[in-house]
Motif scaffolding. Structure first.
Motif, PDB file in Angstrom:
ATOM      1  N   TYR A  59     -23.204 -36.394 -15.461  1.00 17.50           N
ATOM      2  CA  TYR A  59     -23.203 -37.784 -15.020  1.00 17.50           C
ATOM      3  C   TYR A  59     -21.810 -38.366 -15.220  1.00 17.50           C
ATOM      4  CZ  TYR A  59     -24.449 -42.634 -14.268  1.00 17.50           C
ATOM      5  OH  TYR A  59     -24.512 -43.903 -13.753  1.00 17.50           O
ATOM      6  N   ALA A  60     -21.259 -38.956 -14.168  1.00 11.57           N
ATOM      7  CA  ALA A  60     -19.982 -39.681 -14.226  1.00 11.57           C
ATOM      8  C   ALA A  60     -18.881 -38.863 -14.884  1.00 11.57           C
ATOM      9  CB  ALA A  60     -20.170 -41.022 -14.946  1.00 11.57           C
ATOM     10  N   ALA A 112     -40.449 -43.064 -10.191  1.00  8.43           N
ATOM     11  CA  ALA A 112     -39.639 -43.984 -10.989  1.00  8.43           C
ATOM     12  C   ALA A 112     -38.170 -43.788 -10.641  1.00  8.43           C
ATOM     13  CB  ALA A 112     -39.877 -43.731 -12.472  1.00  8.43           C
ATOM     14  N   ALA A 113     -37.655 -44.606  -9.745  1.00  9.97           N
ATOM     15  CA  ALA A 113     -36.264 -44.492  -9.339  1.00  9.97           C
ATOM     16  C   ALA A 113     -35.339 -45.052 -10.426  1.00  9.97           C
ATOM     17  CB  ALA A 113     -36.033 -45.240  -8.032  1.00  9.97           C
ATOM     18  N   ILE A 114     -34.155 -44.460 -10.567  1.00  9.40           N
ATOM     19  CA  ILE A 114     -33.159 -44.976 -11.494  1.00  9.40           C
ATOM     20  C   ILE A 114     -32.429 -46.125 -10.804  1.00  9.40           C
ATOM     21  CG2 ILE A 114     -31.131 -44.419 -12.873  1.00  9.40           C
ATOM     22  CD1 ILE A 114     -31.954 -41.496 -12.744  1.00  9.40           C
ATOM     23  N   LEU A 126     -25.577 -22.585  -9.933  1.00  8.22           N
ATOM     24  CA  LEU A 126     -26.183 -23.270  -8.795  1.00  8.22           C
ATOM     25  C   LEU A 126     -25.963 -24.772  -8.945  1.00  8.22           C
ATOM     26  CD1 LEU A 126     -27.893 -23.060  -6.216  1.00  8.22           C
ATOM     27  CD2 LEU A 126     -29.935 -23.221  -7.657  1.00  8.22           C
ATOM     28  N   ILE A 127     -25.107 -25.329  -8.085  1.00 10.83           N
ATOM     29  CA  ILE A 127     -24.835 -26.768  -8.088  1.00 10.83           C
ATOM     30  C   ILE A 127     -25.837 -27.433  -7.148  1.00 10.83           C
ATOM     31  CG2 ILE A 127     -23.142 -28.553  -7.541  1.00 10.83           C
ATOM     32  CD1 ILE A 127     -20.953 -26.469  -8.026  1.00 10.83           C
ATOM     33  N   THR A 128     -26.589 -28.382  -7.659  1.00 10.18           N
ATOM     34  CA  THR A 128     -27.638 -28.993  -6.840  1.00 10.18           C
ATOM     35  C   THR A 128     -28.024 -30.350  -7.409  1.00 10.18           C
ATOM     36  OG1 THR A 128     -29.869 -28.645  -5.934  1.00 10.18           O
ATOM     37  CG2 THR A 128     -29.468 -27.836  -8.150  1.00 10.18           C
ATOM     38  N   HIS A 129     -28.690 -31.147  -6.594  1.00 13.26           N
ATOM     39  CA  HIS A 129     -29.313 -32.379  -7.080  1.00 13.26           C
ATOM     40  C   HIS A 129     -30.828 -32.216  -7.147  1.00 13.26           C
ATOM     41  CE1 HIS A 129     -29.266 -32.659  -2.652  1.00 13.26           C
ATOM     42  NE2 HIS A 129     -30.463 -33.182  -2.822  1.00 13.26           N
ATOM     43  N   ASP A 130     -31.318 -31.012  -6.865  1.00  9.97           N
ATOM     44  CA  ASP A 130     -32.754 -30.734  -6.752  1.00  9.97           C
ATOM     45  C   ASP A 130     -33.250 -30.013  -8.004  1.00  9.97           C
ATOM     46  OD1 ASP A 130     -35.314 -29.875  -6.097  1.00  9.97           O
ATOM     47  OD2 ASP A 130     -34.816 -29.549  -3.990  1.00  9.97           O
ATOM     48  N   LEU A 131     -33.908 -30.744  -8.899  1.00 17.45           N
ATOM     49  CA  LEU A 131     -34.403 -30.139 -10.134  1.00 17.45           C
ATOM     50  C   LEU A 131     -35.508 -29.121  -9.869  1.00 17.45           C
ATOM     51  CD1 LEU A 131     -34.391 -33.266 -12.437  1.00 17.45           C
ATOM     52  CD2 LEU A 131     -33.198 -31.133 -12.885  1.00 17.45           C
ATOM     53  N   PRO A 153     -36.880 -33.597 -22.370  1.00 19.23           N
ATOM     54  CA  PRO A 153     -35.542 -34.118 -22.047  1.00 19.23           C
ATOM     55  C   PRO A 153     -35.137 -35.180 -23.062  1.00 19.23           C
ATOM     56  CG  PRO A 153     -37.183 -35.071 -20.578  1.00 19.23           C
ATOM     57  CD  PRO A 153     -37.895 -34.020 -21.380  1.00 19.23           C
ATOM     58  N   ALA A 154     -33.865 -35.141 -23.493  1.00 18.33           N
ATOM     59  CA  ALA A 154     -33.425 -36.053 -24.542  1.00 18.33           C
ATOM     60  C   ALA A 154     -32.595 -37.206 -24.013  1.00 18.33           C
ATOM     61  CB  ALA A 154     -32.618 -35.279 -25.594  1.00 18.33           C
ATOM     62  N   HIS A 155     -31.809 -36.982 -22.972  1.00 18.59           N
ATOM     63  CA  HIS A 155     -30.926 -38.039 -22.470  1.00 18.59           C
ATOM     64  C   HIS A 155     -31.695 -38.926 -21.492  1.00 18.59           C
ATOM     65  CE1 HIS A 155     -27.467 -40.059 -20.683  1.00 18.59           C
ATOM     66  NE2 HIS A 155     -26.739 -39.591 -21.671  1.00 18.59           N
ATOM     67  N   PRO A 156     -31.534 -40.243 -21.556  1.00 20.07           N
ATOM     68  CA  PRO A 156     -32.255 -41.125 -20.621  1.00 20.07           C
ATOM     69  C   PRO A 156     -31.967 -40.804 -19.160  1.00 20.07           C
ATOM     70  CG  PRO A 156     -31.336 -42.404 -22.422  1.00 20.07           C
ATOM     71  CD  PRO A 156     -30.802 -41.011 -22.583  1.00 20.07           C
ATOM     72  N   TYR A 157     -30.769 -40.308 -18.854  1.00 20.98           N
ATOM     73  CA  TYR A 157     -30.472 -39.948 -17.461  1.00 20.98           C
ATOM     74  C   TYR A 157     -31.311 -38.752 -17.023  1.00 20.98           C
ATOM     75  CZ  TYR A 157     -27.897 -38.583 -13.269  1.00 20.98           C
ATOM     76  OH  TYR A 157     -27.559 -38.254 -11.978  1.00 20.98           O
ATOM     77  N   THR A 158     -31.418 -37.755 -17.878  1.00 21.20           N
ATOM     78  CA  THR A 158     -32.272 -36.593 -17.571  1.00 21.20           C
ATOM     79  C   THR A 158     -33.721 -37.038 -17.406  1.00 21.20           C
ATOM     80  OG1 THR A 158     -30.803 -35.245 -18.949  1.00 21.20           O
ATOM     81  CG2 THR A 158     -32.897 -34.275 -18.284  1.00 21.20           C
ATOM     82  N   GLN A 159     -34.165 -37.922 -18.290  1.00 24.53           N
ATOM     83  CA  GLN A 159     -35.533 -38.437 -18.190  1.00 24.53           C
ATOM     84  C   GLN A 159     -35.741 -39.160 -16.865  1.00 24.53           C
ATOM     85  OE1 GLN A 159     -35.828 -40.834 -21.740  1.00 24.53           O
ATOM     86  NE2 GLN A 159     -35.695 -39.063 -23.109  1.00 24.53           N
ATOM     87  N   GLY A 160     -34.713 -39.894 -16.430  1.00 23.04           N
ATOM     88  CA  GLY A 160     -34.808 -40.598 -15.156  1.00 23.04           C
ATOM     89  C   GLY A 160     -34.881 -39.641 -13.981  1.00 23.04           C
ATOM     90  N   LEU A 161     -34.081 -38.577 -14.019  1.00 24.09           N
ATOM     91  CA  LEU A 161     -34.127 -37.588 -12.939  1.00 24.09           C
ATOM     92  C   LEU A 161     -35.501 -36.936 -12.855  1.00 24.09           C
ATOM     93  CD1 LEU A 161     -30.678 -35.768 -13.351  1.00 24.09           C
ATOM     94  CD2 LEU A 161     -31.300 -37.469 -11.623  1.00 24.09           C
ATOM     95  N   LEU A 162     -36.055 -36.583 -14.010  1.00 31.20           N
ATOM     96  CA  LEU A 162     -37.380 -35.943 -14.015  1.00 31.20           C
ATOM     97  C   LEU A 162     -38.467 -36.938 -13.611  1.00 31.20           C
ATOM     98  CD1 LEU A 162     -37.032 -33.781 -17.254  1.00 31.20           C
ATOM     99  CD2 LEU A 162     -37.102 -32.969 -14.893  1.00 31.20           C
TER     100      LEU A 162
END
Length: 321
Positions: free
Chosen positions: A224-225, A264-266, A205-210, A241-250
């Motif tokens: 990411y990128a 908290a927007a990235i 499932l490809i999505t931007h919706d966690l 979550p370990a990666h700062p990007y994952t933390q930002g998404l959550l």
């Protein structure tokens, strides 16, 4: 974990600009995997490249195997047997995927003839069964309808029926609910889950919706990128979550309970392939970035069973003090 499909070191470049920078990803038989990230991260390109659906100007490297058989560089005839047969893909806008001048029944029976060799009355009967299976009412009459006579949700169900026509081992659903309202989104996701349990097929499932991933998938890969930056079981990813990007998404998700809080927007946006920063591509947007982050691409670090993250901070956290 046995692998149905395995992607190793997948790279894609368009006109010299690198869109995928070494994607490593695998899907087990019967598994539901969520592939998440912002628009422009390379989620769709990954699977279009894997299935040989990118234009000729794309330069593709790496390896994509299906039950150990290499797909990259395979002949068109072989890929035609795989696509729609062993691996099926549905897209976010069914209106652009269905032929507006052909009836629904003809389009489904065409898929049945191509992938299962069924024709005539048997194909029409199977097409009707597939429409019943995906929950379209009055299926016999809908076979003679044109796509414009159906709603967006019904057309997406038709696309799922066409994907099931080849009895796939893996269904790749690329943002299948984006163009639908919230109620229909839930119905389509419930349908995909039920079909996976019923048929035993794997689902990507490809999505931007966690939120969708939390309800539907057993495992998550965060992209990411043009790289996978974190992979984990769904429950572990949401809990730790370990990666700062994952933390930002959550952190951008609204809480389901407790007091209200600002989201908290990235900051910033995903870099363009032609303007990729050195080192970690997320560093310019990361509040925890250090000078070392801009020197080299961080490797994926194992953090536990099935959990890894491509981040220098994750690597340092494993080093004993």
């Amino acid at each position: 974990m046995s692998e149905l499909i395995a992607i190793h070191g997948l790279t894609v470049a368009f006109d010299g600009a690198t869109a995928l920078r070494g994607v490593d990803l695998s899907v087990a038989p019967g598994e539901a995997l969520g592939l998440v990230g912002e628009s422009g991260c390379g989620k769709s390109v990954t699977w279009l490249a894997a299935l040989g659906l990118l234009p000729g100007k794309a330069r593709i490297g790496g390896s994509v195997t299906l039950h150990g058989e290499e797909l990259l560089g395979a002949s068109s005839a072989r890929l035609d047997r795989v696509r729609g047969g062993r691996v099926a893909m549905i897209f976010q806008d069914p209106a652009s995927s269905l032929n507006p001048v052909h009836r629904i029944g003809r389009q489904i029976t065409e898929a049945l003839a191509l992938h299962r060799g069924i024709g005539g009355a048997a194909a029409r009967a199977e097409a009707r069964r597939l429409l019943d299976q995906v929950g379209i009412p009055d299926a016999a009459r809908r076979l003679d309808a044109y796509p414009h006579e159906l709603s967006g949700g019904q057309n997406q169900r038709v696309m799922i029926a066409m994907a099931l026509a080849g009895q796939p081992e893996l269904l790749v659903a690329d943002e299948p609910t984006t163009a639908l309202d919230v109620t229909i989104q839930a119905q389509i996701l419930d349908l995909l889950g039920a079909l996976r349990r019923e048929t035993g097929m794997a689902l990507v499932l490809i999505t931007h919706d966690l939120g969708v991933v939390a309800e539907t998938c057993e495992r998550v890969a965060v992209m990411y990128a043009g790289r996978i930056v974190e992979t984990a079981a769904t429950a572990r990813l949401f809990a730790d979550p370990a990666h700062p990007y994952t933390q930002g998404l959550l952190g951008a998700l609204p809480p389901f309970d407790g007091p209200r809080r600002p989201l908290a927007a990235i900051p910033g946006s995903v870099p363009e392939p032609a303007a990729m920063p050195p080192g970690c591509a997320f560093a310019p947007r990361c509040g925890l970035a250090q000078p070392a982050c801009g020197l080299a691409l961080p490797a994926a670090v194992p953090l536990g069973p099935g959990h890894s993250a491509a981040c220098l901070r994750a690597a340092r956290a494993l080093v004993p003090a």
